[in-house]
Design a protein around this motif. Structure first.
Motif, short mmCIF file in Angstrom:
data_model
loop_
_atom_site.label_atom_id
_atom_site.label_comp_id
_atom_site.label_asym_id
_atom_site.label_seq_id
_atom_site.Cartn_x
_atom_site.Cartn_y
_atom_site.Cartn_z
N LYS A 12 85.52 -10.55 55.36
CA LYS A 12 85.13 -9.36 54.63
C LYS A 12 86.39 -8.71 54.10
CE LYS A 12 80.96 -7.95 57.06
NZ LYS A 12 80.27 -6.83 57.71
N THR A 13 86.22 -7.75 53.19
CA THR A 13 87.34 -6.99 52.67
C THR A 13 87.26 -5.57 53.22
OG1 THR A 13 87.29 -8.28 50.64
CG2 THR A 13 88.49 -6.21 50.56
N PRO A 20 91.71 -8.64 53.16
CA PRO A 20 90.66 -9.44 53.80
C PRO A 20 90.90 -9.53 55.31
CG PRO A 20 92.21 -10.87 52.68
CD PRO A 20 92.61 -9.46 52.36
N PHE A 21 89.81 -9.58 56.08
CA PHE A 21 89.91 -9.79 57.52
C PHE A 21 88.78 -10.72 57.94
CE2 PHE A 21 87.33 -6.02 56.95
CZ PHE A 21 86.32 -6.12 57.88
N THR A 22 88.99 -11.42 59.05
CA THR A 22 88.02 -12.41 59.50
C THR A 22 87.25 -11.91 60.71
OG1 THR A 22 89.72 -13.47 60.86
CG2 THR A 22 89.35 -14.38 58.67
N TRP A 23 86.14 -12.59 60.95
CA TRP A 23 85.25 -12.31 62.06
C TRP A 23 86.00 -12.40 63.38
CZ3 TRP A 23 83.62 -15.13 66.31
CH2 TRP A 23 82.42 -14.75 66.90
N ARG A 24 85.64 -11.49 64.31
CA ARG A 24 86.20 -11.52 65.66
C ARG A 24 85.06 -11.54 66.66
NH1 ARG A 24 90.72 -6.73 65.52
NH2 ARG A 24 91.95 -7.53 63.81
N LYS A 25 85.33 -12.16 67.79
CA LYS A 25 84.31 -12.28 68.84
C LYS A 25 83.76 -10.91 69.25
CE LYS A 25 82.10 -14.33 72.26
NZ LYS A 25 80.95 -15.16 72.04
N LYS A 26 84.63 -9.89 69.30
CA LYS A 26 84.15 -8.56 69.72
C LYS A 26 83.20 -7.93 68.70
CE LYS A 26 88.02 -5.74 68.08
NZ LYS A 26 89.06 -4.82 68.52
N ARG A 40 93.04 1.92 62.66
CA ARG A 40 93.85 2.74 61.76
C ARG A 40 93.13 2.95 60.43
NH1 ARG A 40 100.10 1.60 59.93
NH2 ARG A 40 100.30 3.46 58.67
N CYS A 41 92.59 1.89 59.87
CA CYS A 41 91.85 2.03 58.61
C CYS A 41 90.55 2.80 58.81
CB CYS A 41 91.56 0.65 58.02
SG CYS A 41 92.98 -0.10 57.20
#
Length: 57
Positions: A12-13, A20-26, A40-41
């Motif tokens: 996602k952006t 862009p950032f990717t999926w994380r387990k959490k 922070r964002c």
């Protein structure tokens, strides 16, 4: 179950910084609700002009 490579994960952006950032387990159960890449964002604490706010890192 086989592990997925990082480039195979959904991306996602960030709505704040535009990176862009990717999926994380959490985020597994709330991925549809995730809008920001970091706390922070999410809190929007970036000072105008990109200057640091002087808070602890």
């Amino acid at each position: 179950m086989r592990m997925r490579k990082k480039h195979d994960l959904p991306q996602k952006t960030c709505q704040h910084c535009g990176l862009p950032f990717t999926w994380r387990k959490k985020w597994e159960k709330v991925w549809d609700e995730v809008k920001y890449c970091s706390d922070r964002c999410r809190s929007g604490r970036k000072a105008p002009g990109g200057a640091p706010t002087g808070g602890a890192a």
